[in-house]
Write a protein that holds these residues in place. Sequence first.
Motif, PDB file in Angstrom:
ATOM      1  N   SER A  38       0.815   8.133   6.218  1.00 40.07           N
ATOM      2  CA  SER A  38       0.143   7.399   5.147  1.00 40.07           C
ATOM      3  C   SER A  38      -1.346   7.368   5.458  1.00 40.07           C
ATOM      4  O   SER A  38      -1.758   7.591   6.610  1.00 40.07           O
ATOM      5  N   PHE A  54       2.261   0.508   3.214  1.00 39.22           N
ATOM      6  CA  PHE A  54       1.587   1.792   3.413  1.00 39.22           C
ATOM      7  C   PHE A  54       1.153   2.318   2.045  1.00 39.22           C
ATOM      8  O   PHE A  54       1.876   2.162   1.059  1.00 39.22           O
ATOM      9  N   TRP A  55      -0.014   2.949   2.023  1.00 45.85           N
ATOM     10  CA  TRP A  55      -0.409   3.607   0.774  1.00 45.85           C
ATOM     11  C   TRP A  55      -1.273   4.823   1.067  1.00 45.85           C
ATOM     12  O   TRP A  55      -1.878   4.942   2.123  1.00 45.85           O
ATOM     13  N   VAL A  58       1.935   8.913   1.181  1.00 48.40           N
ATOM     14  CA  VAL A  58       3.019   8.391   2.020  1.00 48.40           C
ATOM     15  C   VAL A  58       4.148   9.406   2.103  1.00 48.40           C
ATOM     16  O   VAL A  58       4.575   9.976   1.092  1.00 48.40           O
ATOM     17  N   SER A  71       2.580   4.523  -2.573  1.00 47.76           N
ATOM     18  CA  SER A  71       2.598   3.364  -1.673  1.00 47.76           C
ATOM     19  C   SER A  71       4.037   2.927  -1.442  1.00 47.76           C
ATOM     20  O   SER A  71       4.921   3.212  -2.252  1.00 47.76           O
TER      21      SER A  71
END
Length: 519
Positions: A38, A54-55, A58, A71
Amino acid sequence: MLSLAKQHIVFFILSGLIGLFSFSANAQKTAKVEIQNSDELVSHRNTNPPVNIFWGNVYITHDNIKMYCDSVNQYDTENRIEAFGKVHIINADTVHIYGDCLKYNGNTKLAEMRNNVKLKNKSVTITTEFLDFDMNQSVGYYFNNGKIVDTSNTLTSKIGKYFTRQDLLFFKDSVEVHSNDYILYSDTLEYNTISKTAFILGPTSIKSEKETLYSEDGWYNTQTGISQFFKNTSLKSKAYQIKGDSIYLDKNNESAKVFNNVELQDTVNNMILKGHFLETFKSSEEALMTDSAVFIQVAEKDSLFLHADTLTISKDTADFKLIKAFHHVKFYRPDLQGKCDSLAYSMQDSTIRLFKDPILWAQGNQMVADTIGIQTKNKKIRYLHFRGSSYLTAKEDSVFYNQIKGKNMLGHVRDNKIYKLDIDGNGETLYYPKDKGILLGMNLAKSSNITILIKENKIDQIIFIKKPDGNMYPLFEVEKEMLFLKNFRWYEGTQPKSKNDIFIWKEIPPQTSQTILQD
Protein backbone atom coordinates in the motif's frame (compact mmCIF):
# COMPACT_ATOMS: atom_id res chain seq x y z
CA MET A 1 -6.18 -53.71 33.00
CA LEU A 2 -3.46 -51.95 31.00
CA SER A 3 0.01 -51.83 32.49
CA LEU A 4 1.41 -48.45 33.54
CA ALA A 5 3.85 -48.46 30.61
CA LYS A 6 1.13 -49.21 28.12
CA GLN A 7 -1.06 -46.50 29.65
CA HIS A 8 1.73 -43.97 29.09
CA ILE A 9 2.11 -45.09 25.46
CA VAL A 10 -1.62 -44.70 24.81
CA PHE A 11 -1.59 -41.29 26.50
CA PHE A 12 1.25 -40.03 24.31
CA ILE A 13 -0.41 -41.35 21.12
CA LEU A 14 -3.73 -39.71 21.98
CA SER A 15 -1.98 -36.51 22.97
CA GLY A 16 -0.12 -36.51 19.67
CA LEU A 17 -3.28 -37.04 17.62
CA ILE A 18 -5.16 -34.38 19.54
CA GLY A 19 -2.26 -32.05 19.05
CA LEU A 20 -2.13 -32.80 15.34
CA PHE A 21 -5.84 -32.09 14.87
CA SER A 22 -5.58 -28.97 17.00
CA PHE A 23 -2.63 -27.77 14.94
CA SER A 24 -4.53 -28.36 11.64
CA ALA A 25 -7.63 -26.60 12.91
CA ASN A 26 -5.65 -23.70 14.28
CA ALA A 27 -3.61 -23.46 11.08
CA GLN A 28 -6.83 -23.24 9.10
CA LYS A 29 -8.26 -20.64 11.44
CA THR A 30 -5.10 -18.59 11.70
CA ALA A 31 -4.37 -18.36 7.92
CA LYS A 32 -4.09 -14.59 7.85
CA VAL A 33 -5.30 -12.12 5.24
CA GLU A 34 -2.04 -10.38 4.36
CA ILE A 35 -1.64 -6.80 3.13
CA GLN A 36 1.31 -7.06 0.77
CA ASN A 37 1.47 -3.47 -0.48
CA SER A 38 0.00 0.00 0.00
CA ASP A 39 1.16 3.61 -0.31
CA GLU A 40 0.06 4.67 3.19
CA LEU A 41 -0.95 3.07 6.49
CA VAL A 42 -2.72 4.33 9.60
CA SER A 43 -3.20 2.00 12.57
CA HIS A 44 -5.91 2.45 15.22
CA ARG A 45 -5.10 -0.07 17.93
CA ASN A 46 -7.28 1.44 20.65
CA THR A 47 -10.54 0.92 18.78
CA ASN A 48 -12.72 -2.15 19.27
CA PRO A 49 -11.87 -4.06 17.25
CA PRO A 50 -8.45 -2.63 16.32
CA VAL A 51 -8.17 -1.57 12.69
CA ASN A 52 -5.36 -0.89 10.22
CA ILE A 53 -6.25 1.43 7.34
CA PHE A 54 -4.32 1.09 4.09
CA TRP A 55 -4.80 3.14 0.95
CA GLY A 56 -3.18 3.66 -2.41
CA ASN A 57 -2.29 0.68 -4.67
CA VAL A 58 -3.36 -1.85 -2.07
CA TYR A 59 -2.41 -5.48 -2.77
CA ILE A 60 -3.80 -8.25 -0.55
CA THR A 61 -3.24 -12.03 -0.51
CA HIS A 62 -4.93 -14.91 1.25
CA ASP A 63 -3.93 -18.47 0.31
CA ASN A 64 -4.24 -18.57 -3.50
CA ILE A 65 -6.47 -15.48 -3.57
CA LYS A 66 -5.25 -12.07 -4.72
CA MET A 67 -7.06 -8.78 -4.11
CA TYR A 68 -6.51 -5.22 -5.26
CA CYS A 69 -8.28 -1.99 -4.20
CA ASP A 70 -7.86 1.71 -3.47
CA SER A 71 -8.18 1.35 0.29
CA VAL A 72 -8.80 -1.34 2.89
CA ASN A 73 -9.71 -1.60 6.57
CA GLN A 74 -7.93 -4.57 8.12
CA TYR A 75 -9.33 -6.09 11.31
CA ASP A 76 -6.40 -8.38 11.94
CA THR A 77 -7.62 -9.70 15.30
CA GLU A 78 -10.73 -11.03 13.50
CA ASN A 79 -8.93 -11.91 10.26
CA ARG A 80 -11.27 -9.89 8.06
CA ILE A 81 -11.10 -6.84 5.81
CA GLU A 82 -13.29 -4.17 4.24
CA ALA A 83 -12.04 -2.99 0.83
CA PHE A 84 -13.14 0.08 -1.14
CA GLY A 85 -12.66 1.55 -4.59
CA LYS A 86 -11.88 -0.46 -7.73
CA VAL A 87 -11.88 -3.72 -5.82
CA HIS A 88 -10.55 -6.67 -7.83
CA ILE A 89 -10.40 -10.28 -6.59
CA ILE A 90 -8.56 -13.07 -8.43
CA ASN A 91 -9.37 -16.57 -7.25
CA ALA A 92 -7.15 -19.44 -8.46
CA ASP A 93 -6.08 -17.29 -11.45
CA THR A 94 -9.39 -18.00 -13.24
CA VAL A 95 -12.22 -16.16 -11.47
CA HIS A 96 -12.08 -12.36 -11.51
CA ILE A 97 -14.53 -10.33 -9.38
CA TYR A 98 -14.82 -6.53 -9.54
CA GLY A 99 -16.83 -4.09 -7.45
CA ASP A 100 -16.87 -0.87 -5.42
CA CYS A 101 -16.72 -2.36 -1.92
CA LEU A 102 -15.94 -5.71 -0.33
CA LYS A 103 -16.30 -7.48 2.97
CA TYR A 104 -14.03 -10.52 3.22
CA ASN A 105 -13.71 -12.98 6.11
CA GLY A 106 -10.42 -14.87 6.09
CA ASN A 107 -11.73 -17.61 8.39
CA THR A 108 -14.75 -18.51 6.27
CA LYS A 109 -13.26 -17.30 2.95
CA LEU A 110 -16.59 -15.61 2.15
CA ALA A 111 -16.44 -12.49 -0.01
CA GLU A 112 -19.38 -10.04 -0.04
CA MET A 113 -18.98 -7.70 -3.01
CA ARG A 114 -21.33 -4.75 -3.44
CA ASN A 115 -22.13 -2.06 -6.04
CA ASN A 116 -21.21 -2.29 -9.73
CA VAL A 117 -20.22 -5.92 -9.31
CA LYS A 118 -18.79 -7.91 -12.20
CA LEU A 119 -17.63 -11.55 -12.17
CA LYS A 120 -15.65 -12.91 -15.11
CA ASN A 121 -14.65 -16.53 -15.63
CA LYS A 122 -13.65 -18.01 -18.99
CA SER A 123 -16.42 -16.94 -21.40
CA VAL A 124 -18.97 -15.93 -18.72
CA THR A 125 -19.55 -12.42 -17.35
CA ILE A 126 -21.97 -11.71 -14.47
CA THR A 127 -23.02 -8.20 -13.53
CA THR A 128 -25.07 -7.35 -10.43
CA GLU A 129 -25.17 -5.02 -7.43
CA PHE A 130 -24.86 -7.72 -4.74
CA LEU A 131 -22.64 -10.80 -5.00
CA ASP A 132 -21.49 -13.26 -2.36
CA PHE A 133 -18.66 -15.60 -3.30
CA ASP A 134 -17.58 -18.68 -1.34
CA MET A 135 -13.86 -19.10 -2.08
CA ASN A 136 -13.80 -22.60 -0.53
CA GLN A 137 -16.43 -23.96 -2.92
CA SER A 138 -15.78 -21.42 -5.68
CA VAL A 139 -19.50 -20.58 -5.84
CA GLY A 140 -20.92 -17.12 -6.51
CA TYR A 141 -24.44 -16.08 -5.47
CA TYR A 142 -26.52 -13.00 -6.27
CA PHE A 143 -29.93 -12.33 -4.76
CA ASN A 144 -31.15 -8.99 -6.07
CA ASN A 145 -31.13 -9.19 -9.88
CA GLY A 146 -28.22 -10.10 -12.11
CA LYS A 147 -27.20 -10.37 -15.74
CA ILE A 148 -25.06 -13.09 -17.33
CA VAL A 149 -23.48 -12.79 -20.76
CA ASP A 150 -21.61 -15.50 -22.63
CA THR A 151 -20.59 -15.85 -26.28
CA SER A 152 -24.12 -16.53 -27.52
CA ASN A 153 -26.69 -15.55 -24.86
CA THR A 154 -27.67 -12.84 -22.41
CA LEU A 155 -29.52 -13.95 -19.27
CA THR A 156 -31.18 -12.04 -16.44
CA SER A 157 -32.82 -13.26 -13.22
CA LYS A 158 -33.55 -12.13 -9.67
CA ILE A 159 -31.58 -14.95 -8.03
CA GLY A 160 -28.53 -16.73 -9.41
CA LYS A 161 -25.74 -19.12 -8.42
CA TYR A 162 -22.53 -19.78 -10.35
CA PHE A 163 -20.65 -23.00 -9.63
CA THR A 164 -17.40 -22.04 -11.36
CA ARG A 165 -15.66 -25.42 -10.96
CA GLN A 166 -18.61 -27.25 -12.51
CA ASP A 167 -19.17 -24.50 -15.12
CA LEU A 168 -22.80 -24.48 -14.02
CA LEU A 169 -25.18 -21.55 -13.51
CA PHE A 170 -28.44 -21.81 -11.55
CA PHE A 171 -31.19 -19.19 -11.89
CA LYS A 172 -34.44 -18.61 -10.05
CA ASP A 173 -37.32 -16.15 -10.34
CA SER A 174 -38.07 -14.06 -13.46
CA VAL A 175 -35.42 -15.72 -15.61
CA GLU A 176 -34.97 -14.34 -19.15
CA VAL A 177 -32.56 -15.51 -21.84
CA HIS A 178 -32.09 -13.39 -24.97
CA SER A 179 -30.42 -14.74 -28.11
CA ASN A 180 -30.53 -13.81 -31.79
CA ASP A 181 -33.33 -16.30 -32.50
CA TYR A 182 -35.50 -16.46 -29.38
CA ILE A 183 -36.35 -15.15 -25.91
CA LEU A 184 -36.68 -17.61 -23.04
CA TYR A 185 -38.81 -16.91 -19.95
CA SER A 186 -38.49 -19.31 -17.02
CA ASP A 187 -39.15 -19.80 -13.33
CA THR A 188 -36.09 -22.00 -12.72
CA LEU A 189 -33.17 -22.72 -15.03
CA GLU A 190 -29.70 -24.26 -15.04
CA TYR A 191 -27.10 -23.44 -17.66
CA ASN A 192 -23.83 -25.25 -18.45
CA THR A 193 -21.33 -22.73 -19.78
CA ILE A 194 -19.17 -25.37 -21.53
CA SER A 195 -21.86 -27.36 -23.37
CA LYS A 196 -24.03 -24.21 -23.74
CA THR A 197 -27.00 -26.28 -22.54
CA ALA A 198 -29.94 -24.84 -20.60
CA PHE A 199 -31.80 -27.21 -18.25
CA ILE A 200 -35.44 -26.28 -17.64
CA LEU A 201 -36.57 -26.99 -14.07
CA GLY A 202 -39.88 -25.11 -13.95
CA PRO A 203 -42.52 -23.37 -16.09
CA THR A 204 -40.71 -22.04 -19.17
CA SER A 205 -41.66 -20.33 -22.46
CA ILE A 206 -39.32 -20.05 -25.44
CA LYS A 207 -40.56 -17.50 -27.97
CA SER A 208 -39.21 -17.12 -31.49
CA GLU A 209 -40.51 -14.96 -34.32
CA LYS A 210 -43.14 -17.52 -35.39
CA GLU A 211 -43.43 -20.05 -32.55
CA THR A 212 -43.77 -20.34 -28.78
CA LEU A 213 -42.72 -23.45 -26.86
CA TYR A 214 -43.89 -24.10 -23.30
CA SER A 215 -42.52 -26.79 -20.99
CA GLU A 216 -41.81 -27.47 -17.33
CA ASP A 217 -38.90 -29.90 -17.71
CA GLY A 218 -36.25 -30.39 -20.38
CA TRP A 219 -33.01 -29.14 -21.89
CA TYR A 220 -31.93 -26.95 -24.79
CA ASN A 221 -28.44 -26.86 -26.28
CA THR A 222 -28.06 -23.30 -27.49
CA GLN A 223 -24.95 -24.19 -29.51
CA THR A 224 -26.21 -27.24 -31.45
CA GLY A 225 -29.85 -26.12 -31.62
CA ILE A 226 -31.03 -29.52 -30.31
CA SER A 227 -33.49 -29.73 -27.40
CA GLN A 228 -35.85 -32.11 -25.64
CA PHE A 229 -38.76 -31.38 -23.31
CA PHE A 230 -40.63 -33.76 -21.00
CA LYS A 231 -43.46 -32.19 -18.97
CA ASN A 232 -46.64 -30.33 -20.04
CA THR A 233 -44.98 -29.44 -23.32
CA SER A 234 -46.65 -27.58 -26.18
CA LEU A 235 -45.45 -25.85 -29.35
CA LYS A 236 -47.68 -23.12 -30.78
CA SER A 237 -47.79 -20.89 -33.84
CA LYS A 238 -50.55 -19.00 -35.64
CA ALA A 239 -51.27 -22.04 -37.81
CA TYR A 240 -50.85 -25.01 -35.46
CA GLN A 241 -50.34 -26.33 -31.95
CA ILE A 242 -48.43 -29.49 -30.94
CA LYS A 243 -48.64 -31.28 -27.58
CA GLY A 244 -46.98 -34.44 -26.29
CA ASP A 245 -45.37 -36.09 -23.28
CA SER A 246 -41.95 -35.56 -24.85
CA ILE A 247 -40.82 -33.31 -27.71
CA TYR A 248 -37.41 -33.53 -29.42
CA LEU A 249 -36.46 -30.53 -31.58
CA ASP A 250 -33.61 -30.10 -34.06
CA LYS A 251 -33.24 -26.48 -35.11
CA ASN A 252 -30.72 -27.35 -37.87
CA ASN A 253 -33.16 -29.25 -40.09
CA GLU A 254 -36.24 -27.65 -38.48
CA SER A 255 -37.63 -31.02 -37.43
CA ALA A 256 -39.54 -32.21 -34.38
CA LYS A 257 -40.25 -35.64 -32.93
CA VAL A 258 -43.09 -35.95 -30.41
CA PHE A 259 -43.71 -39.02 -28.26
CA ASN A 260 -46.79 -40.33 -26.38
CA ASN A 261 -50.20 -38.63 -26.10
CA VAL A 262 -49.41 -36.53 -29.16
CA GLU A 263 -51.84 -33.97 -30.52
CA LEU A 264 -51.32 -31.68 -33.52
CA GLN A 265 -54.00 -29.06 -34.17
CA ASP A 266 -54.16 -27.27 -37.51
CA THR A 267 -56.09 -24.18 -36.45
CA VAL A 268 -56.34 -22.84 -40.01
CA ASN A 269 -57.98 -25.95 -41.50
CA ASN A 270 -59.68 -27.17 -38.29
CA MET A 271 -57.85 -30.49 -38.34
CA ILE A 272 -56.43 -32.54 -35.46
CA LEU A 273 -53.91 -35.38 -35.56
CA LYS A 274 -53.58 -37.65 -32.53
CA GLY A 275 -51.31 -40.60 -31.80
CA HIS A 276 -48.19 -41.65 -29.91
CA PHE A 277 -45.47 -40.67 -32.38
CA LEU A 278 -45.27 -37.58 -34.59
CA GLU A 279 -42.45 -36.32 -36.79
CA THR A 280 -42.66 -32.92 -38.48
CA PHE A 281 -40.46 -30.92 -40.85
CA LYS A 282 -41.12 -27.19 -40.71
CA SER A 283 -39.45 -26.19 -43.99
CA SER A 284 -41.51 -28.61 -46.11
CA GLU A 285 -44.54 -28.48 -43.80
CA GLU A 286 -44.62 -32.27 -43.68
CA ALA A 287 -45.82 -34.42 -40.78
CA LEU A 288 -46.01 -38.14 -40.09
CA MET A 289 -48.14 -39.69 -37.32
CA THR A 290 -48.05 -43.35 -36.26
CA ASP A 291 -49.01 -45.53 -33.29
CA SER A 292 -52.77 -45.24 -32.70
CA ALA A 293 -52.90 -42.44 -35.26
CA VAL A 294 -56.20 -40.53 -35.55
CA PHE A 295 -57.21 -37.74 -37.93
CA ILE A 296 -60.13 -35.52 -36.88
CA GLN A 297 -61.83 -33.14 -39.29
CA VAL A 298 -63.48 -30.76 -36.85
CA ALA A 299 -67.00 -29.64 -37.75
CA GLU A 300 -69.55 -27.58 -35.88
CA LYS A 301 -71.93 -30.51 -35.47
CA ASP A 302 -70.47 -33.82 -36.65
CA SER A 303 -66.68 -34.21 -36.74
CA LEU A 304 -65.03 -36.94 -38.81
CA PHE A 305 -62.78 -39.42 -36.93
CA LEU A 306 -60.32 -41.47 -39.00
CA HIS A 307 -57.76 -44.07 -37.89
CA ALA A 308 -54.92 -45.67 -39.84
CA ASP A 309 -51.56 -47.28 -39.16
CA THR A 310 -49.82 -44.19 -40.56
CA LEU A 311 -51.01 -40.66 -41.32
CA THR A 312 -49.03 -38.07 -43.29
CA ILE A 313 -49.52 -34.39 -44.07
CA SER A 314 -47.64 -32.78 -46.96
CA LYS A 315 -48.16 -30.30 -49.79
CA ASP A 316 -48.90 -31.12 -53.41
CA THR A 317 -47.30 -29.45 -56.44
CA ALA A 318 -49.84 -26.62 -56.25
CA ASP A 319 -48.94 -25.98 -52.59
CA PHE A 320 -52.22 -27.36 -51.21
CA LYS A 321 -52.38 -29.61 -48.13
CA LEU A 322 -52.48 -33.34 -48.87
CA ILE A 323 -53.36 -35.85 -46.15
CA LYS A 324 -52.68 -39.55 -46.67
CA ALA A 325 -53.64 -42.57 -44.58
CA PHE A 326 -52.02 -45.95 -45.03
CA HIS A 327 -53.29 -49.41 -44.07
CA HIS A 328 -56.23 -50.43 -41.91
CA VAL A 329 -58.11 -47.21 -42.58
CA LYS A 330 -61.45 -46.72 -40.87
CA PHE A 331 -63.44 -43.55 -40.32
CA TYR A 332 -66.63 -42.54 -38.56
CA ARG A 333 -69.06 -39.69 -38.72
CA PRO A 334 -72.67 -40.09 -37.56
CA ASP A 335 -73.96 -39.81 -41.15
CA LEU A 336 -71.00 -41.48 -42.94
CA GLN A 337 -68.65 -44.36 -42.20
CA GLY A 338 -65.94 -45.99 -44.27
CA LYS A 339 -63.22 -48.60 -44.52
CA CYS A 340 -60.33 -49.12 -46.97
CA ASP A 341 -56.64 -49.94 -47.14
CA SER A 342 -55.41 -46.43 -48.02
CA LEU A 343 -56.83 -42.94 -48.41
CA ALA A 344 -55.85 -39.50 -49.70
CA TYR A 345 -57.50 -36.17 -48.86
CA SER A 346 -56.60 -33.31 -51.18
CA MET A 347 -57.52 -29.78 -50.10
CA GLN A 348 -56.98 -28.60 -53.66
CA ASP A 349 -60.28 -30.16 -54.77
CA SER A 350 -61.65 -30.96 -51.27
CA THR A 351 -61.93 -34.63 -52.17
CA ILE A 352 -61.28 -37.74 -50.07
CA ARG A 353 -60.22 -40.73 -52.20
CA LEU A 354 -60.45 -44.31 -50.91
CA PHE A 355 -58.32 -47.07 -52.44
CA LYS A 356 -58.15 -50.88 -52.30
CA ASP A 357 -61.39 -52.57 -51.21
CA PRO A 358 -63.15 -49.38 -50.11
CA ILE A 359 -66.56 -49.50 -48.43
CA LEU A 360 -68.88 -46.63 -47.52
CA TRP A 361 -71.97 -46.70 -45.30
CA ALA A 362 -74.56 -43.91 -45.36
CA GLN A 363 -78.33 -43.71 -44.82
CA GLY A 364 -78.57 -47.47 -44.38
CA ASN A 365 -76.73 -48.07 -47.68
CA GLN A 366 -73.56 -50.04 -48.18
CA MET A 367 -71.49 -48.82 -51.14
CA VAL A 368 -68.42 -50.46 -52.68
CA ALA A 369 -66.31 -49.82 -55.79
CA ASP A 370 -62.74 -50.15 -57.00
CA THR A 371 -62.13 -46.56 -55.82
CA ILE A 372 -64.43 -44.11 -54.05
CA GLY A 373 -64.20 -40.30 -53.96
CA ILE A 374 -65.95 -38.10 -51.41
CA GLN A 375 -66.12 -34.52 -52.70
CA THR A 376 -66.81 -31.86 -50.10
CA LYS A 377 -67.49 -28.14 -49.96
CA ASN A 378 -67.47 -26.09 -46.76
CA LYS A 379 -66.96 -29.39 -44.88
CA LYS A 380 -70.21 -30.76 -46.31
CA ILE A 381 -70.39 -33.67 -48.75
CA ARG A 382 -71.54 -32.70 -52.26
CA TYR A 383 -70.79 -35.78 -54.38
CA LEU A 384 -69.86 -39.42 -53.95
CA HIS A 385 -67.85 -40.79 -56.89
CA PHE A 386 -67.80 -44.58 -57.38
CA ARG A 387 -65.46 -45.82 -60.09
CA GLY A 388 -65.22 -49.42 -61.28
CA SER A 389 -67.40 -52.33 -60.12
CA SER A 390 -69.74 -49.99 -58.24
CA TYR A 391 -72.34 -51.64 -56.03
CA LEU A 392 -74.93 -50.17 -53.62
CA THR A 393 -76.84 -52.43 -51.22
CA ALA A 394 -79.56 -51.69 -48.65
CA LYS A 395 -81.06 -54.36 -46.40
CA GLU A 396 -84.85 -54.75 -46.37
CA ASP A 397 -84.97 -57.81 -44.10
CA SER A 398 -83.02 -60.99 -43.45
CA VAL A 399 -83.39 -62.18 -47.08
CA PHE A 400 -84.36 -59.20 -49.23
CA TYR A 401 -81.75 -56.61 -50.23
CA ASN A 402 -82.22 -53.60 -52.51
CA GLN A 403 -79.30 -53.61 -54.94
CA ILE A 404 -77.92 -51.18 -57.52
CA LYS A 405 -74.79 -51.81 -59.54
CA GLY A 406 -72.94 -50.39 -62.54
CA LYS A 407 -69.54 -49.54 -63.92
CA ASN A 408 -69.49 -46.06 -62.34
CA MET A 409 -71.90 -44.22 -60.06
CA LEU A 410 -72.27 -40.62 -58.94
CA GLY A 411 -74.13 -39.84 -55.74
CA HIS A 412 -75.59 -36.35 -55.35
CA VAL A 413 -75.69 -35.24 -51.71
CA ARG A 414 -77.74 -32.53 -50.03
CA ASP A 415 -77.68 -31.91 -46.27
CA ASN A 416 -75.33 -34.91 -46.05
CA LYS A 417 -77.94 -37.24 -47.58
CA ILE A 418 -77.93 -38.89 -51.01
CA TYR A 419 -80.95 -37.66 -52.98
CA LYS A 420 -79.92 -38.79 -56.48
CA LEU A 421 -77.75 -41.57 -57.88
CA ASP A 422 -76.51 -41.64 -61.49
CA ILE A 423 -75.35 -45.02 -62.85
CA ASP A 424 -73.04 -44.78 -65.86
CA GLY A 425 -72.52 -48.05 -67.74
CA ASN A 426 -73.86 -51.56 -67.20
CA GLY A 427 -76.61 -50.41 -64.85
CA GLU A 428 -78.65 -52.99 -62.96
CA THR A 429 -81.28 -52.57 -60.25
CA LEU A 430 -82.99 -55.04 -57.98
CA TYR A 431 -85.33 -53.51 -55.43
CA TYR A 432 -88.55 -54.15 -53.56
CA PRO A 433 -91.19 -51.44 -53.95
CA LYS A 434 -93.56 -50.94 -51.02
CA ASP A 435 -97.03 -49.61 -50.48
CA LYS A 436 -97.83 -48.57 -46.94
CA GLY A 437 -94.98 -50.68 -45.69
CA ILE A 438 -96.00 -53.82 -47.55
CA LEU A 439 -93.68 -55.36 -50.15
CA LEU A 440 -95.35 -55.41 -53.55
CA GLY A 441 -92.81 -57.61 -55.28
CA MET A 442 -89.34 -57.49 -56.78
CA ASN A 443 -88.40 -55.10 -59.57
CA LEU A 444 -85.48 -56.29 -61.68
CA ALA A 445 -84.15 -54.11 -64.52
CA LYS A 446 -81.07 -53.46 -66.64
CA SER A 447 -80.04 -50.36 -68.56
CA SER A 448 -76.69 -48.86 -69.51
CA ASN A 449 -77.51 -45.56 -67.77
CA ILE A 450 -79.92 -45.11 -64.86
CA THR A 451 -80.87 -42.23 -62.58
CA ILE A 452 -82.35 -43.07 -59.18
CA LEU A 453 -84.12 -40.52 -57.01
CA ILE A 454 -83.99 -41.24 -53.28
CA LYS A 455 -86.43 -39.86 -50.74
CA GLU A 456 -86.26 -40.49 -46.99
CA ASN A 457 -83.47 -43.02 -47.53
CA LYS A 458 -85.66 -45.08 -49.88
CA ILE A 459 -85.79 -45.39 -53.67
CA ASP A 460 -88.51 -43.02 -54.85
CA GLN A 461 -88.12 -43.14 -58.65
CA ILE A 462 -86.02 -44.97 -61.20
CA ILE A 463 -85.39 -43.21 -64.49
CA PHE A 464 -83.93 -45.30 -67.29
CA ILE A 465 -82.01 -43.16 -69.78
CA LYS A 466 -82.22 -45.96 -72.33
CA LYS A 467 -85.00 -48.51 -72.70
CA PRO A 468 -84.63 -50.99 -69.85
CA ASP A 469 -84.66 -54.72 -69.94
CA GLY A 470 -86.55 -55.89 -66.89
CA ASN A 471 -89.71 -56.97 -65.15
CA MET A 472 -91.74 -56.75 -61.96
CA TYR A 473 -92.20 -60.07 -60.15
CA PRO A 474 -94.68 -60.83 -57.38
CA LEU A 475 -92.94 -62.29 -54.37
CA PHE A 476 -94.39 -65.75 -54.80
CA GLU A 477 -92.70 -65.98 -58.21
CA VAL A 478 -89.28 -64.95 -56.95
CA GLU A 479 -86.85 -67.84 -56.94
CA LYS A 480 -83.80 -67.98 -54.66
CA GLU A 481 -81.38 -67.54 -57.52
CA MET A 482 -83.15 -64.27 -58.45
CA LEU A 483 -82.57 -62.58 -55.05
CA PHE A 484 -79.06 -61.31 -55.69
CA LEU A 485 -77.21 -59.55 -58.46
CA LYS A 486 -73.83 -60.90 -59.49
CA ASN A 487 -70.91 -60.21 -57.09
CA PHE A 488 -73.26 -59.46 -54.17
CA ARG A 489 -71.37 -58.93 -50.87
CA TRP A 490 -72.74 -57.85 -47.51
CA TYR A 491 -70.12 -56.72 -45.00
CA GLU A 492 -71.94 -57.45 -41.76
CA GLY A 493 -69.96 -56.53 -38.62
CA THR A 494 -67.37 -54.43 -40.46
CA GLN A 495 -69.13 -51.06 -40.26
CA PRO A 496 -67.89 -48.78 -37.45
CA LYS A 497 -70.89 -47.83 -35.29
CA SER A 498 -69.03 -45.27 -33.13
CA LYS A 499 -65.78 -43.29 -33.17
CA ASN A 500 -64.22 -45.93 -30.89
CA ASP A 501 -64.86 -48.65 -33.49
CA ILE A 502 -62.33 -47.10 -35.89
CA PHE A 503 -59.59 -48.82 -33.85
CA ILE A 504 -61.16 -52.27 -34.30
CA TRP A 505 -59.88 -54.06 -37.36
CA LYS A 506 -61.05 -57.61 -37.94
CA GLU A 507 -60.94 -59.47 -41.23
CA ILE A 508 -64.55 -60.64 -41.25
CA PRO A 509 -65.49 -62.49 -44.45
CA PRO A 510 -68.46 -60.81 -46.18
CA GLN A 511 -71.80 -62.56 -46.47
CA THR A 512 -72.57 -63.82 -49.96
CA SER A 513 -75.80 -64.98 -51.56
CA GLN A 514 -74.89 -68.56 -50.66
CA THR A 515 -74.18 -67.87 -46.96
CA ILE A 516 -77.36 -65.79 -46.57
CA LEU A 517 -79.55 -68.44 -48.20
CA GLN A 518 -77.95 -71.15 -46.07
CA ASP A 519 -78.81 -69.22 -42.92
